[in-house]
Design an enzyme around this catalytic site. Structure first.
Site, PDB file in Angstrom:
ATOM      1  N   GLY A 137     -12.503 -61.703  -7.512  1.00  0.00           N
ATOM      2  CA  GLY A 137     -12.532 -60.361  -8.078  1.00  0.00           C
ATOM      3  C   GLY A 137     -13.105 -59.288  -7.175  1.00  0.00           C
ATOM      4  N   THR A 138     -13.432 -59.649  -5.943  1.00  0.00           N
ATOM      5  CA  THR A 138     -14.064 -58.686  -5.034  1.00  0.00           C
ATOM      6  C   THR A 138     -13.224 -57.432  -4.840  1.00  0.00           C
ATOM      7  OG1 THR A 138     -15.027 -60.557  -3.849  1.00  0.00           O
ATOM      8  CG2 THR A 138     -15.121 -58.429  -2.757  1.00  0.00           C
ATOM      9  N   GLY A 139     -11.920 -57.617  -4.571  1.00  0.00           N
ATOM     10  CA  GLY A 139     -11.061 -56.469  -4.274  1.00  0.00           C
ATOM     11  C   GLY A 139     -10.873 -55.552  -5.467  1.00  0.00           C
ATOM     12  N   CYS A 140     -10.638 -56.152  -6.638  1.00  0.00           N
ATOM     13  CA  CYS A 140     -10.488 -55.351  -7.871  1.00  0.00           C
ATOM     14  C   CYS A 140     -11.761 -54.559  -8.128  1.00  0.00           C
ATOM     15  CB  CYS A 140     -10.238 -56.262  -9.069  1.00  0.00           C
ATOM     16  SG  CYS A 140      -8.909 -57.447  -8.864  1.00  0.00           S
ATOM     17  N   LYS A 176     -10.519 -53.525   4.608  1.00  0.00           N
ATOM     18  CA  LYS A 176     -11.625 -54.425   4.277  1.00  0.00           C
ATOM     19  C   LYS A 176     -11.647 -55.594   5.258  1.00  0.00           C
ATOM     20  CE  LYS A 176      -9.964 -54.838   0.152  1.00  0.00           C
ATOM     21  NZ  LYS A 176      -9.648 -54.992  -1.284  1.00  0.00           N
ATOM     22  N   THR A 212     -16.604 -65.479  -5.037  1.00  0.00           N
ATOM     23  CA  THR A 212     -16.264 -64.084  -4.704  1.00  0.00           C
ATOM     24  C   THR A 212     -14.978 -63.635  -5.398  1.00  0.00           C
ATOM     25  OG1 THR A 212     -15.096 -64.883  -2.737  1.00  0.00           O
ATOM     26  CG2 THR A 212     -17.383 -64.180  -2.448  1.00  0.00           C
TER      27      THR A 212
END
Length: 268
Positions: free
Chosen positions: A213-216, A177, A211
């Site tokens: 919580g983007t990865g989860c 990412k 932003t």
């Protein structure tokens, strides 16, 4: 009369009391994408928009019991892992996953959006040698790439090197990412590769600091697509589209960094 059963997805992760990341983000994402979300809690955090005030991991036996309760009775069509906190939990979860016939999305969570550590340094080797080998897709951000491989990525060429370094540990696919790339490019780029084919995924960069919580959310969206039977590249493409919309709609919460909007598809 009963309805048709949706695909089944299990998240193995920590709780975020603020509701923006972790188990809460995973289950909201799964609901939004039309799958049935189930959970194995690995840790409890006291967390809000300003950061993580405390974290308490659950005993290995509690994590194992939750996992067996779900998988042995209900079954599962995809699994997503998030915060695993310690080497003992990483190794326990890796062992459970190795015995489960379902695609696995590993989000190798190391640090929170606020810079708080969510993984003991002693657990990194367990992530490399036990968890990544059972992953269908590993989804590290650039900070996690640096933790796991020592590589500092500053451009797209570096992302390709990072993917190669992650794939050495055994996941079938690496999704690197690029949201933390230096500079202020108008687009955010991610790289998905299995070592032979490459997919470069571009999305607009939104000027929105909310932003959390983007990865989860992205990893849960990928797992949801895999549970529906999508091939990895299509599952990732759809997940990227969903999380891009969620980032664009991210909202203020508390006095710090707010979450992405998991329900943006319902509100647009």
């Amino acid at each position: 009369m009963s309805g048709a059963r949706p695909p089944l997805v299990l998240t193995v992760a920590g709780s975020d009391s603020g509701g923006g990341a972790g188990i809460q983000a995973d289950l909201k994402t799964m609901l939004a994408l039309g799958v049935h979300g189930m959970s194995v809690l690995t840790a409890v955090t006291a967390q809000n928009s300003r950061g993580v005030q405390g974290a308490w991991e659950l005993p290995v036996e509690a994590v194992r019991a939750q996992y067996r309760a779900v998988v042995d009775d209900i079954g599962v069509q995809a699994v997503k892992t998030g915060m695993l906190a310690s080497a003992g939990l990483v190794e326990t979860v890796a062992e459970l996953l190795a015995g489960t016939q379902a695609p696995v999305v590993v989000d190798p969570v190391g640090v929170s959006k606020h810079g708080d550590s969510l993984l003991a340094a002693s657990a990194l080797e367990s992530v490399r040698t036990k968890l990544l080998p059972v992953a269908t897709v590993a989804t590290p951000n650039l900070d996690e790439v640096a933790q796991l491989t020592g590589l500092v990525v500053e451009n797209e060429t570096g992302m390709r090197r990072a993917a190669e370094a992650i794939l050495v540990y055994g996941p079938r696919w690496a999704l690197i990412k690029g949201g933390h790339l230096p500079g202020d490019a108008a687009e955010v780029v991610d790289l998905l590769t299995d070592g032979s084919e490459e997919h470069w995924l571009y999305a607009p960069r939104y000027d929105n600091r909310h932003t959390h919580g983007t990865g989860c959310t992205l990893a849960s969206a990928v797992a949801s697509g895999l549970a529906k039977g999508l091939a990895v590249p299509e599952a990732v493409r759809q997940a990227k589209a969903y999380v891009t919309g969620a980032i664009a709609a991210g909202f203020a919460l508390g006095s710090g960094i707010g979450p992405v909007d998991h329900g943006w598809t319902f509100r647009k």
